[in-house]
Design an enzyme around this catalytic site. Structure first.
Site, PDB file in Angstrom:
ATOM      1  N   ILE A 153       0.782  -1.388   0.162  1.00  0.00           N
ATOM      2  CA  ILE A 153       0.048   0.127   0.152  1.00  0.00           C
ATOM      3  C   ILE A 153       0.743   1.234  -0.188  1.00  0.00           C
ATOM      4  O   ILE A 153       0.569   2.310  -0.561  1.00  0.00           O
ATOM      5  CB  ILE A 153      -0.780  -0.017   1.330  1.00  0.00           C
ATOM      6  CG1 ILE A 153      -1.923  -1.740   0.876  1.00  0.00           C
ATOM      7  CG2 ILE A 153      -1.780   1.562   1.444  1.00  0.00           C
ATOM      8  CD1 ILE A 153      -3.164  -1.661   2.384  1.00  0.00           C
ATOM      9  N   ASP A 172      10.879   2.720   6.792  1.00  0.00           N
ATOM     10  CA  ASP A 172      10.509   1.217   6.490  1.00  0.00           C
ATOM     11  C   ASP A 172      11.693   0.294   6.878  1.00  0.00           C
ATOM     12  O   ASP A 172      12.752   0.698   7.263  1.00  0.00           O
ATOM     13  CB  ASP A 172      10.192   0.485   5.786  1.00  0.00           C
ATOM     14  CG  ASP A 172       9.472  -0.437   5.725  1.00  0.00           C
ATOM     15  OD1 ASP A 172       9.763  -1.632   6.057  1.00  0.00           O
ATOM     16  OD2 ASP A 172       7.977  -0.858   4.950  1.00  0.00           O
ATOM     17  N   THR A 230      -4.780   5.120   7.320  1.00  0.00           N
ATOM     18  CA  THR A 230      -5.374   4.052   7.128  1.00  0.00           C
ATOM     19  C   THR A 230      -5.086   2.862   7.442  1.00  0.00           C
ATOM     20  O   THR A 230      -5.303   1.798   6.820  1.00  0.00           O
ATOM     21  CB  THR A 230      -5.344   4.742   5.498  1.00  0.00           C
ATOM     22  OG1 THR A 230      -4.175   3.934   5.327  1.00  0.00           O
ATOM     23  CG2 THR A 230      -6.384   5.418   5.184  1.00  0.00           C
ATOM     24  N   SER A 231      -4.405   2.576   7.885  1.00  0.00           N
ATOM     25  CA  SER A 231      -3.885   0.997   8.219  1.00  0.00           C
ATOM     26  C   SER A 231      -4.628   0.683   8.938  1.00  0.00           C
ATOM     27  O   SER A 231      -5.460  -0.588   8.477  1.00  0.00           O
ATOM     28  CB  SER A 231      -1.861   1.701   8.503  1.00  0.00           C
ATOM     29  OG  SER A 231      -1.141   0.053   8.961  1.00  0.00           O
ATOM     30  N   ARG A 232      -4.427   0.460  10.601  1.00  0.00           N
ATOM     31  CA  ARG A 232      -4.649  -0.117  11.544  1.00  0.00           C
ATOM     32  C   ARG A 232      -4.995   1.000  12.503  1.00  0.00           C
ATOM     33  O   ARG A 232      -3.474   1.859  13.283  1.00  0.00           O
ATOM     34  CB  ARG A 232      -3.855  -0.571  12.543  1.00  0.00           C
ATOM     35  CG  ARG A 232      -4.666  -2.253  12.270  1.00  0.00           C
ATOM     36  CD  ARG A 232      -5.903  -2.871  11.821  1.00  0.00           C
ATOM     37  NE  ARG A 232      -5.468  -4.435  10.672  1.00  0.00           N
ATOM     38  CZ  ARG A 232      -6.204  -4.175   9.379  1.00  0.00           C
ATOM     39  NH1 ARG A 232      -6.527  -3.139   8.940  1.00  0.00           N
ATOM     40  NH2 ARG A 232      -7.011  -5.259   9.251  1.00  0.00           N
ATOM     41  N   ASP A 256      -9.101   6.031   8.835  1.00  0.00           N
ATOM     42  CA  ASP A 256     -10.000   4.796   8.018  1.00  0.00           C
ATOM     43  C   ASP A 256     -10.406   4.070   9.287  1.00  0.00           C
ATOM     44  O   ASP A 256     -11.191   2.886   9.047  1.00  0.00           O
ATOM     45  CB  ASP A 256      -9.505   5.052   6.619  1.00  0.00           C
ATOM     46  CG  ASP A 256     -10.272   3.599   6.206  1.00  0.00           C
ATOM     47  OD1 ASP A 256     -11.863   4.117   5.841  1.00  0.00           O
ATOM     48  OD2 ASP A 256     -10.836   2.808   5.679  1.00  0.00           O
ATOM     49  N   GLU A 261     -12.958   0.888  16.878  1.00  0.00           N
ATOM     50  CA  GLU A 261     -13.710   0.801  16.321  1.00  0.00           C
ATOM     51  C   GLU A 261     -14.213  -0.784  16.125  1.00  0.00           C
ATOM     52  O   GLU A 261     -15.027  -0.393  15.299  1.00  0.00           O
ATOM     53  CB  GLU A 261     -12.825   0.828  14.355  1.00  0.00           C
ATOM     54  CG  GLU A 261     -12.245  -0.674  13.809  1.00  0.00           C
ATOM     55  CD  GLU A 261     -11.434  -0.627  12.786  1.00  0.00           C
ATOM     56  OE1 GLU A 261     -10.924   0.792  12.557  1.00  0.00           O
ATOM     57  OE2 GLU A 261     -11.691  -0.874  11.936  1.00  0.00           O
TER      58      GLU A 261
HETATM   59  P1  NAI Z   1       2.500  -5.021   3.683  1.00  0.00           P
HETATM   60  O1  NAI Z   1       2.881  -6.311   4.491  1.00  0.00           O
HETATM   61  O2  NAI Z   1       2.781  -4.535   2.188  1.00  0.00           O
HETATM   62  O3  NAI Z   1       3.385  -4.080   3.744  1.00  0.00           O
HETATM   63  C1  NAI Z   1       3.985  -3.732   5.155  1.00  0.00           C
HETATM   64  C2  NAI Z   1       5.108  -2.492   4.898  1.00  0.00           C
HETATM   65  O4  NAI Z   1       5.243  -2.300   6.718  1.00  0.00           O
HETATM   66  C3  NAI Z   1       6.742  -3.417   5.327  1.00  0.00           C
HETATM   67  O5  NAI Z   1       7.091  -2.647   4.086  1.00  0.00           O
HETATM   68  C4  NAI Z   1       6.903  -4.434   6.298  1.00  0.00           C
HETATM   69  O6  NAI Z   1       8.737  -4.049   6.136  1.00  0.00           O
HETATM   70  C5  NAI Z   1       6.536  -2.251   7.185  1.00  0.00           C
HETATM   71  N1  NAI Z   1       6.838  -2.249   8.072  1.00  0.00           N
HETATM   72  C6  NAI Z   1       6.484  -3.627   9.139  1.00  0.00           C
HETATM   73  N2  NAI Z   1       7.217  -2.954  10.335  1.00  0.00           N
HETATM   74  C7  NAI Z   1       7.511  -2.257  10.931  1.00  0.00           C
HETATM   75  C8  NAI Z   1       7.590  -0.762  11.864  1.00  0.00           C
HETATM   76  N3  NAI Z   1       8.118  -2.026  12.790  1.00  0.00           N
HETATM   77  N4  NAI Z   1       8.141   0.010  10.890  1.00  0.00           N
HETATM   78  C9  NAI Z   1       8.179   0.673   9.887  1.00  0.00           C
HETATM   79  N5  NAI Z   1       7.871  -0.310   8.648  1.00  0.00           N
HETATM   80  C10 NAI Z   1       7.487  -1.875   9.045  1.00  0.00           C
HETATM   81  O7  NAI Z   1       0.965  -4.291   3.914  1.00  0.00           O
HETATM   82  P2  NAI Z   1       0.249  -3.812   3.071  1.00  0.00           P
HETATM   83  O8  NAI Z   1      -0.799  -4.746   2.082  1.00  0.00           O
HETATM   84  O9  NAI Z   1       0.463  -2.030   2.336  1.00  0.00           O
HETATM   85  O10 NAI Z   1      -0.950  -2.484   4.162  1.00  0.00           O
HETATM   86  C11 NAI Z   1      -0.618  -2.233   5.161  1.00  0.00           C
HETATM   87  C12 NAI Z   1      -1.332  -2.114   6.344  1.00  0.00           C
HETATM   88  O11 NAI Z   1      -2.488  -1.737   5.747  1.00  0.00           O
HETATM   89  C13 NAI Z   1      -2.066  -3.359   6.781  1.00  0.00           C
HETATM   90  O12 NAI Z   1      -1.239  -4.630   7.296  1.00  0.00           O
HETATM   91  C14 NAI Z   1      -3.632  -2.899   7.126  1.00  0.00           C
HETATM   92  O13 NAI Z   1      -3.475  -3.318   8.848  1.00  0.00           O
HETATM   93  C15 NAI Z   1      -3.786  -2.270   6.644  1.00  0.00           C
HETATM   94  N6  NAI Z   1      -4.789  -2.247   6.000  1.00  0.00           N
HETATM   95  C16 NAI Z   1      -5.749  -1.317   5.524  1.00  0.00           C
HETATM   96  C17 NAI Z   1      -7.371  -1.974   5.023  1.00  0.00           C
HETATM   97  C18 NAI Z   1      -8.056  -0.525   4.343  1.00  0.00           C
HETATM   98  O14 NAI Z   1      -9.319  -1.302   4.156  1.00  0.00           O
HETATM   99  N7  NAI Z   1      -8.231   0.265   5.585  1.00  0.00           N
HETATM  100  C19 NAI Z   1      -6.867  -2.497   3.890  1.00  0.00           C
HETATM  101  C20 NAI Z   1      -5.649  -3.833   3.948  1.00  0.00           C
HETATM  102  C21 NAI Z   1      -5.048  -3.145   4.279  1.00  0.00           C
END
Ligand code: NAI
Length: 328
Positions: A153, A172, A230-232, A256, A261
């Site tokens: 994302i 990251d 938009t993450s958590r 988001d 929530e």
């Molecule tokens: P991803 O796994 O592809 O990317 C996560 C990134 O965060 C990775 O590059 C990882 O190295 C990095 N990361 C992990 N721990 C870290 C830390 N302590 N400090 C800095 N970076 C760190 O995941 P993706 O697909 O990009 O999704 C990210 C988040 O988005 C998900 O974990 C989920 O919580 C959220 N999400 C929200 C949605 C929504 O509808 N609002 C839908 C889908 C995901």
């Protein structure tokens, strides 16, 4: 396979039924918790979403019911005690990448709405108020955007923001070469935040990232900066963020997701007295925009979620490698 689908809405039914590869699905509107886990009696697997709780007590109940597979129809798995599930011999599968562009585009929608105040302009014009007073925005062109977490994302967001002409700083644990070639500059969390006009969170919620945005890190923000999550929800200490909104340290907040929530999002609570005083305080700010976890919510994403969820179930049944398994 008999699958109990928790937290199901009409759109879940529509897309899961359309992509079903022959499984027996029962839909429950309630979310999974200790109180509802027994609804999985007689099933082989459960299918859950972001606000279902699969913690150790729930997993123990599911284990006693012989549930062997937990099918997450989402990417994040912070709501599942994966170590416990693995210990009990339950497999956990997820949909790792169903909508990176959808979420990134929603983050941009929040940024642009907060910035250009189109939500306010829409209401004003409908009431015959054509004044521009207090609708001033800013150009995104040339602004520094801090992207925290450059996975699927975060990367999609960087690509979009490049098109806007933003300067992108990123943090990251694993810098991405493709982004570096594109001119994205990786730095420490502190230096990434410093001087940023917009901060957008895209890392998962883990023990390390819980309350990543707190009193200390908020002090590093440029006064009046925009924060987008938009993450958590748990990435943000909501109480600290409210203080920062009151002091003006945060100038705009787009959410988001929200820490609590689970009791609100995906439900129509319009006739209820909301007891959560943090969200009601957040809603009261004129510079806060909240959507209820709809970043992923596009037709393409729902199709992909359904397709991959059934591919995960079929792989489990056929004993082929579970490519989307979550293992700790
Ligand atoms: P991803 O796994 O592809 O990317 C996560 C990134 O965060 C990775 O590059 C990882 O190295 C990095 N990361 C992990 N721990 C870290 C830390 N302590 N400090 C800095 N970076 C760190 O995941 P993706 O697909 O990009 O999704 C990210 C988040 O988005 C998900 O974990 C989920 O919580 C959220 N999400 C929200 C949605 C929504 O509808 N609002 C839908 C889908 C995901």
């Amino acid at each position: 396979m008999k699958i109990a689908v928790f937290s199901s809405c009409e759109y879940d039914k529509e897309f899961l039924n359309r992509f079903n590869t022959g499984h027996d699905l029962t839909y429950y509107a309630v979310s999974l918790s200790e109180d509802t886990a027994n609804l999985a009696t007689g099933f082989d697997a459960i299918c859950i979403f972001v606000n279902d709780q699969a913690n150790a007590p729930v997993l123990n109940i599911l284990n006693n019911l012989d549930i062997r597979l937990i099918v997450l129809r989402c990417a994040g798995f912070n709501n599942v005690d994966v170590a416990k599930a693995n210990e009990l011999g339950m497999r956990v599968v997820r949909v790792p990448a169903y909508a990176p562009e959808a979420v990134a585009e929603h983050a941009v929608a929040l940024m642009m709405t907060l910035n250009r105040k189109t939500h306010k302009a829409y209401n004003r014009v409908r009431e015959g108020n054509f004044s521009l007073e207090r609708l001033t925005g800013f150009n995104l062109f040339g602004k520094k955007v801090a992207v925290i977490g450059t996975g699927l994302i975060g990367r999609a967001l960087c690509r979009i923001l490049k098109g806007f002409g933003c300067r992108i700083a990123a943090f990251d644990l694993y810098p991405n070469e493709e982004l570096q070639k594109m001119g994205v500059v990786y730095d420490t969390l502190e230096d990434t935040l410093e001087g940023a006009d917009v901060i957008s969170l895209h890392c998962p919620l883990t023990e390390d990232t819980k309350h990543l945005i707190n009193k200390r890190t908020l002090q590093l923000f440029k006064p009046g900066a925009m924060l987008i999550n938009t993450s958590r929800g748990g990435l943000i200490d909501t109480k600290d963020v409210i203080q920062a909104l009151k002091s003006g340290q945060i100038g705009y907040l787009g959410l988001d997701v929200y820490e609590q929530e689970g009791d609100l999002f995906f439900q129509n609570r319009s006739e209820d007295v909301i007891q959560d005083e943090l969200i009601t305080r957040l809603i009261s700010f004129p510079n806060v925009l909240i959507t209820s976890h709809q970043g992923f919510f596009t037709k393409e994403a729902l199709e992909e979620i359904a397709r991959i969820s059934f591919a995960n179930v079929d792989a489990f049944l056929q004993g082929t490698p579970l490519v989307n398994e979550v293992v700790i």
